[in-house]
Design an enzyme around this catalytic site. Structure first.
Site, short mmCIF file in Angstrom:
data_model
loop_
_atom_site.label_atom_id
_atom_site.label_comp_id
_atom_site.label_asym_id
_atom_site.label_seq_id
_atom_site.Cartn_x
_atom_site.Cartn_y
_atom_site.Cartn_z
N GLY A 1 52.36 74.31 2.53
CA GLY A 1 52.11 75.73 2.27
C GLY A 1 52.74 76.11 0.93
O GLY A 1 52.98 75.26 0.07
N HIS B 1 40.60 88.51 -27.76
CA HIS B 1 40.35 87.10 -28.08
C HIS B 1 41.44 86.62 -29.04
O HIS B 1 41.80 87.36 -29.95
CB HIS B 1 38.99 86.97 -28.76
CG HIS B 1 38.67 85.57 -29.17
ND1 HIS B 1 38.32 84.60 -28.25
CD2 HIS B 1 38.69 84.97 -30.40
CE1 HIS B 1 38.10 83.46 -28.90
NE2 HIS B 1 38.33 83.66 -30.20
P1 NAD Z 1 53.39 78.85 4.87
O1 NAD Z 1 52.85 79.46 6.09
O2 NAD Z 1 52.87 79.25 3.53
O3 NAD Z 1 53.20 77.25 4.93
C1 NAD Z 1 53.66 76.46 5.98
C2 NAD Z 1 52.78 75.24 6.04
O4 NAD Z 1 53.34 74.32 6.94
C3 NAD Z 1 51.37 75.55 6.52
O5 NAD Z 1 50.48 74.97 5.63
C4 NAD Z 1 51.33 74.91 7.90
O6 NAD Z 1 50.06 74.47 8.26
C5 NAD Z 1 52.31 73.77 7.72
N1 NAD Z 1 52.96 73.29 8.93
C6 NAD Z 1 53.45 74.03 9.94
N2 NAD Z 1 54.03 73.21 10.86
C7 NAD Z 1 53.90 71.94 10.41
C8 NAD Z 1 54.29 70.66 10.90
N3 NAD Z 1 54.94 70.54 12.03
N4 NAD Z 1 53.97 69.57 10.15
C9 NAD Z 1 53.31 69.70 8.97
N5 NAD Z 1 52.92 70.88 8.47
C10 NAD Z 1 53.22 71.98 9.17
O7 NAD Z 1 54.97 79.02 4.96
P2 NAD Z 1 56.08 78.69 3.88
O8 NAD Z 1 55.56 77.84 2.78
O9 NAD Z 1 57.25 78.23 4.66
O10 NAD Z 1 56.38 80.14 3.30
C11 NAD Z 1 56.88 81.18 4.15
C12 NAD Z 1 56.43 82.53 3.68
O11 NAD Z 1 57.03 82.83 2.44
C13 NAD Z 1 54.93 82.59 3.50
O12 NAD Z 1 54.43 83.76 4.09
C14 NAD Z 1 54.75 82.62 2.03
O13 NAD Z 1 53.61 83.36 1.62
C15 NAD Z 1 56.04 83.26 1.53
N6 NAD Z 1 56.33 82.75 0.19
C16 NAD Z 1 55.66 83.30 -0.86
C17 NAD Z 1 55.86 82.77 -2.12
C18 NAD Z 1 55.11 83.35 -3.29
O14 NAD Z 1 54.62 84.45 -3.20
N7 NAD Z 1 54.99 82.61 -4.40
C19 NAD Z 1 56.71 81.70 -2.32
C20 NAD Z 1 57.35 81.18 -1.23
C21 NAD Z 1 57.14 81.71 0.02
#
Ligand code: NAD
Length: 466
Positions: A181, A442
């Protein structure tokens, strides 16, 4: 006991913004915060990770200087100095928020808050002393916490969360990231730039599920693989074990079980609303799972108790919390504003960056919209070429008849900045023609938005597929 108009529980981006706006509107405000103001975002989230992203990108750029006609000696990361830069940046911004609170005569109470009645909070101070605050309104903004990893062995030394991943004292030769993620991929790119061999394990079929358009997520996976990252999707992580100093992760895909060795394992599998232990259940506050249930005005089921930010679920993003903070402050002080999420962008600081706003192609089709997709590659944008960052595209999801822009999805240089134009377009119901007849300077990256918009009428100028 001082009587306040408003107590804000939690001084993160949602809470402190709500406090500032309510004070601007004349309310006497107290913020209760157990740690430093700025919350996860400022202290252990958006800001420190973007420091690491920026510095590591600079490192890569310096080592590519020759391609830009500049001679340098080989650059390397100085980890203690990098950590200092991160700390100073965070401290400066935290201090800035504290100053703003002071300037608006907002009382900042250090301690952990507990809601005892809809109009009273109990605060346990760091000294152990307890006090009570009497208020007319409460805004709950307690944020989120790292989801407990559902994997055996996740408490082993060397298995870390994003918070520990911010303290880089050595560069692991092999980093394994569980969760493809936003957090997982941002740290994957940071470590790749520092020289780690990175492997990502994601349980869903694509990276970044639900965070962006599927085509962009697939394209990102391709680019990362080409650069040498190992990415396994559709896998179930079963156990982490340690063999000497090596961590050994067992995972299964549809066909078989595999084992992979790493020096460090980062678990980034999501965050959960931080709603336990602050009196909400005892108060009779309605929850949806762990998230606080709110209506469109951000009111809870209890009179004069409101809630915002990660604690109400939805997109867990600082800027979504900030807009909720502004909405709720107006409602606390007598307005009836509904929160509008249409133009909340998702920004992902990978390399290349990804940013999305509005409907994805799949969402638009699922809603039965008759759509037309128009795209433009950054490889045909002069500014992207000068920057040496030509990977990526602009993708517009438009209503087929009117050209109204339903979604904007970007992958490429400065996508996280460029999305602002897309957010404005979605918010204002702008059409592809509106974008196309807006003169874009541009040579700049936003010209890619203009060219994609021209594509709606098959009038793209600087790219042809024939
Ligand atoms: P996320 O939900 O973005 O990603 C978690 C990922 O882990 C998902 O793709 C999921 O399918 C996967 N996953 C879950 N359980 C798993 C497992 N057992 N094995 C393998 N994969 C698994 O969550 P995150 O990356 O932890 O981020 C948390 C929150 O913080 C999110 O809502 C995100 O949008 C926010 N955040 C935003 C930013 C930004 O705006 N740039 C940066 C960091 C975090």
């Amino acid at each position: 006991m001082t009587q306040y108009d408003l107590a804000v529980l939690g001084g993160g981006p949602g809470g402190y913004v709500a406090a500032l706006r309510a004070a601007q509107l004349g309310a006497q405000v107290v913020v209760v915060e157990q740690d430093r103001v700025g919350g996860t975002c400022l202290n252990i989230g958006c800001i420190p990770t973007k420091v690491l992203t920026t510095s590591t990108e600079l490192l890569l750029k310096i080592n590519q200087a020759q391609a830009f006609g500049i001679t340098t000696t080989h650059a390397a990361a100085d980890l203690p100095a990098l950590m200092d830069y991160k700390r100073t940046t965070v401290d400066t911004l935290v201090n800035g928020v504290e100053q703003l609170l002071k300037q608006w005569s907002i009382t900042l109470v250090r301690g952990s808050g507990y809601v005892i009645r809809p109009n009273a909070l109990r605060v346990t101070h760091p000294t152990g002393d307890i006090s009570e605050i009497s208020v007319r309104h409460i805004i709950l903004a307690p944020g989120s916490i790292t989801a407990p990893p559902p994997i055996s062995g996740s408490d082993l030394p060397g298995v870390i969360t994003s918070t520990e991943a911010l303290e880089i004292t050595e560069i692991p030769a092999r980093l394994l990231v569980i969760g493809g993620g936003v957090i997982g991929l941002e740290f994957a790119c940071i470590h790749e730039a520092l020289g780690s061999q990175v492997t990502i394990l994601e349980m869903m079929p694509t990276l970044l599920p639900n965070a962006t358009d599927e085509a962009l997520a697939k394209r990102l996976a391709l680019l990362l693989r080409r650069r040498g990252m190992k990415i396994h999707t559709d896998v179930k992580v079963q156990v982490i074990e340690s063999i000497g100093k090596t961590l050994c992760v067992t995972y299964a895909n549809t066909a078989k079980e595999e084992r992979i060795e790493a020096d460090r394992v980062l678990i980034a599998v999501g965050r959960l609303p931080n709603t336990q232990g602050i009196g909400l259940k005892e108060l009779g506050l309605k929850l949806n799972g762990l998230a606080i249930a709110v209506d469109e005005t951000l009111a809870t089921n209890l009179p004069n108790v409101w809630a915002i930010g990660d604690a109400v679920g939805g997109m867990m993003l600082a800027h979504k919390a900030m807009v909720e903070g502004r909405v709720v402050a107006e409602n606390v002080t007598g307005s009836q504003r509904k929160v509008d999420y249409r133009s909340v962008p998702n920004v992902i600081f990978t390399r290349p960056e990804i940013a999305s706003v509005g409907l994805t192609e799949r969402e638009a089709r699922e809603q039965g919209a008759d759509i037309r997709i128009t795209q433009f590659p950054f490889s045909a944008n002069p500014r992207a070429r000068i920057l040496g960052e030509t990977d990526g595209i602009v993708k517009l999801v438009c209503e087929a008849d009117s050209g109204r822009i339903l979604g904007v999805h970007l992958m490429g240089p400065h996508a996280t900045d460029l999305i602002a134009e897309g957010a404005l377009a979605v918010q204002m119901g702008a059409t592809a023609d509106d974008l196309a007849w807006t003169t874009h300077a541009h040579p700049t990256l936003p010209e890619s938005m203009l060219e994609a918009a021209l594509g709606f009428r098959d009038a793209t100028l600087h790219f042809h597929t024939r």
